[in-house]
Motif scaffolding. Structure first.
Motif, mmCIF file in Angstrom:
data_model
loop_
_atom_site.group_PDB
_atom_site.id
_atom_site.type_symbol
_atom_site.label_atom_id
_atom_site.label_comp_id
_atom_site.label_asym_id
_atom_site.label_seq_id
_atom_site.Cartn_x
_atom_site.Cartn_y
_atom_site.Cartn_z
ATOM 1 N N GLN A 41 2.034 -9.961 -1.123
ATOM 2 C CA GLN A 41 3.022 -9.061 -0.514
ATOM 3 C C GLN A 41 4.434 -9.277 -1.091
ATOM 4 O O GLN A 41 5.420 -8.882 -0.487
ATOM 5 C CB GLN A 41 3.043 -9.279 0.999
ATOM 6 C CG GLN A 41 2.419 -8.149 1.814
ATOM 7 C CD GLN A 41 0.950 -7.962 1.553
ATOM 8 O OE1 GLN A 41 0.199 -8.924 1.495
ATOM 9 N NE2 GLN A 41 0.532 -6.729 1.379
ATOM 10 N N THR A 43 6.260 -7.927 -3.318
ATOM 11 C CA THR A 43 7.183 -6.799 -3.548
ATOM 12 C C THR A 43 7.942 -6.464 -2.268
ATOM 13 O O THR A 43 9.091 -6.033 -2.312
ATOM 14 C CB THR A 43 6.451 -5.538 -4.054
ATOM 15 O OG1 THR A 43 5.424 -5.190 -3.124
ATOM 16 C CG2 THR A 43 5.840 -5.756 -5.427
ATOM 17 N N GLY A 227 2.174 -2.317 -1.907
ATOM 18 C CA GLY A 227 1.778 -3.201 -3.001
ATOM 19 C C GLY A 227 0.353 -2.968 -3.471
ATOM 20 O O GLY A 227 0.010 -3.285 -4.611
ATOM 21 N N GLN A 259 6.024 1.329 -6.746
ATOM 22 C CA GLN A 259 4.991 1.391 -7.790
ATOM 23 C C GLN A 259 4.748 2.792 -8.333
ATOM 24 O O GLN A 259 4.137 2.943 -9.388
ATOM 25 C CB GLN A 259 3.634 0.933 -7.215
ATOM 26 C CG GLN A 259 3.615 -0.469 -6.654
ATOM 27 C CD GLN A 259 2.221 -0.825 -6.154
ATOM 28 O OE1 GLN A 259 1.569 -0.012 -5.496
ATOM 29 N NE2 GLN A 259 1.752 -2.020 -6.461
#
Ligand code: PHB
Length: 390
Positions: A41, A43, A227, A259
């Motif tokens: 986790q 990010t 993520g 992302q």
């Protein structure tokens, strides 16, 4: 002589009395920010820490005469570690506020510490409906899965989606997403042909997606935590599911702005419902995104960042309202009922539930200037957590 001594005594007593609160307020106001900075986790931690620091850069580090100090701790998203760190922050560092909480189990594990120590616990990320009920000291600035899920269950049947398979990560927020999507979708005349759950740790989406391909629903409804979206998208594309006519829909966690731009064309056209898009076209958001990117080597802020940024605002405002005095109960009371314009749109901290009330947007992934964005095309205004109505 005697009179003078008395007067002097009175004067110094008055001085002391006046000095006492000044002394108390000279203590820094400490925010213990517990986040997953490493591991699956990471990010989330990176986004929230960056947003909290941006808030302080823009608004200064002194509030009502108190110096604000941010203490960042990495819980690697293990709930036992979150709880231990919270305990240390409260007992040793004497923090005034606990904040962060990347995943639901971390928030749930820490809630009893907030209650016992009367320390406000500001949830900036975790999104299971019931978290705010775990302690009267919890205040949330992220979102709830039911808020996002219901909006999509209303949109889908009106847009050619009559059958769906749900695919969620197998823990509390995933169960919330599955339940609230399914119940509302059924109510609206849709049919959920299968409900699939993938593990939180090291998920392999391939066998689940193969199953979805065989079932051939109109749409695959997905919740995975921030993520994990890129992996889902990649496998969805590799299996040619979009070409087979299966639409991908879900909460905005799957098209996470952290992302999205690297997901490639398979993401184009994916419709999700969520509370924040980096493409939200307000002046406040344009400023937020530009300054966030400037301070973080071009990193695009995601919905985790906005939870952290607004969480800092709620803490600052509360400290201001207490005139710099703080105090657990006074701070929570000062957080209740706050209304403000966030980069995500107008928000409100419900005084009854301590949960956030906000707009939920329907968004479609589109390419603009060579980049992928969640472009908002509809809005449901002022959505209260539907999980609290039961
Ligand atoms: C959660 O654990 O509550 C959670 C984590 C990541 C998300 C949403 C919810 O994207």
């Amino acid at each position: 002589m005697h009179k003078r001594t008395l007067l002097q005594g009175a004067a110094s007593a008055a001085l002391l009395a006046a000095a006492a609160p000044v002394f108390a307020q000279a203590q820094p106001f400490k925010i213990g920010l517990i986040l997953p900075m490493t591991g699956q986790q990471a990010t989330t931690g990176r986004q929230i820490e960056a947003a909290a620091r941006l808030w302080m850069q823009q608004n200064g580090d002194t509030v009502a005469g108190r110096k604000v100090q941010l203490i960042v701790k990495d819980d690697t998203s293990l709930p036992d570690t979150t709880r231990r760190l919270a305990q240390e922050l409260v007992v040793n560092d004497k923090v005034d506020v606990l904040a962060g909480f990347g995943i639901t189990p971390s928030a749930m594990a820490t809630a009893p510490i907030a209650t016992q120590s009367k320390t406000p616990l500001v949830v900036m990320a975790a999104a299971t409906s019931s978290i705010t009920q775990a302690s009267p000291f919890v205040v949330r600035t992220s979102f709830t899965l039911p808020q996002a899920a219901v909006a999509m269950a209303d949109w889908a049947p009106k847009n050619g989606i009559k059958t769906a398979v749900t695919l969620v990560t197998d823990y509390a927020p995933g169960i919330d997403a599955e339940k609230f999507f399914r119940d509302r979708f059924l109510f609206n005349g849709g049919k959920v042909v299968e409900s699939l759950r993938v593990p939180l740790r090291n998920p392999d989406f391939a066998p689940f997606l193969q199953k979805v391909r065989d079932l051939k629903p109109d749409a695959l409804y997905v919740f995975v935590p921030s993520g994990a979206g890129a992996a889902v998208m990649k496998q969805f594309g590799e299996r040619g599911m979009d070409k087979a006519g299966i639409r991908l829909i879900g909460t905005g966690d799957v098209t996470d702005d952290d992302q999205l731009n690297d997901m490639g064309d398979v993401a184009l056209g994916v419709v999700t419902s969520h509370h924040y898009s980096a493409a939200h076209p307000s002046p406040a958001n344009k400023k937020f995104v530009a300054e966030f990117q400037k301070a973080n080597k071009g990193l695009r802020p995601n919905f985790m960042a906005i939870g952290g940024y607004d969480g800092m605002r709620v803490i600052y405002e509360a400290l201001k309202k207490t005139g710099g005095k703080g105090g657990g109960e006074a701070l929570v009371n000062a957080m209740k009922g706050q209304i403000f314009e966030s980069p995500r749109g107008p928000v409100f901290i419900d005084a009854q539930t301590r949960d956030i009330v906000q707009n939920i947007y329907l968004r479609k992934v589109e390419k603009k200037d060579g980049q992928l964005w969640n472009v908002e095309f509809d809005v449901i205004k002022d959505v209260k957590d539907p999980g609290k109505a039961r």
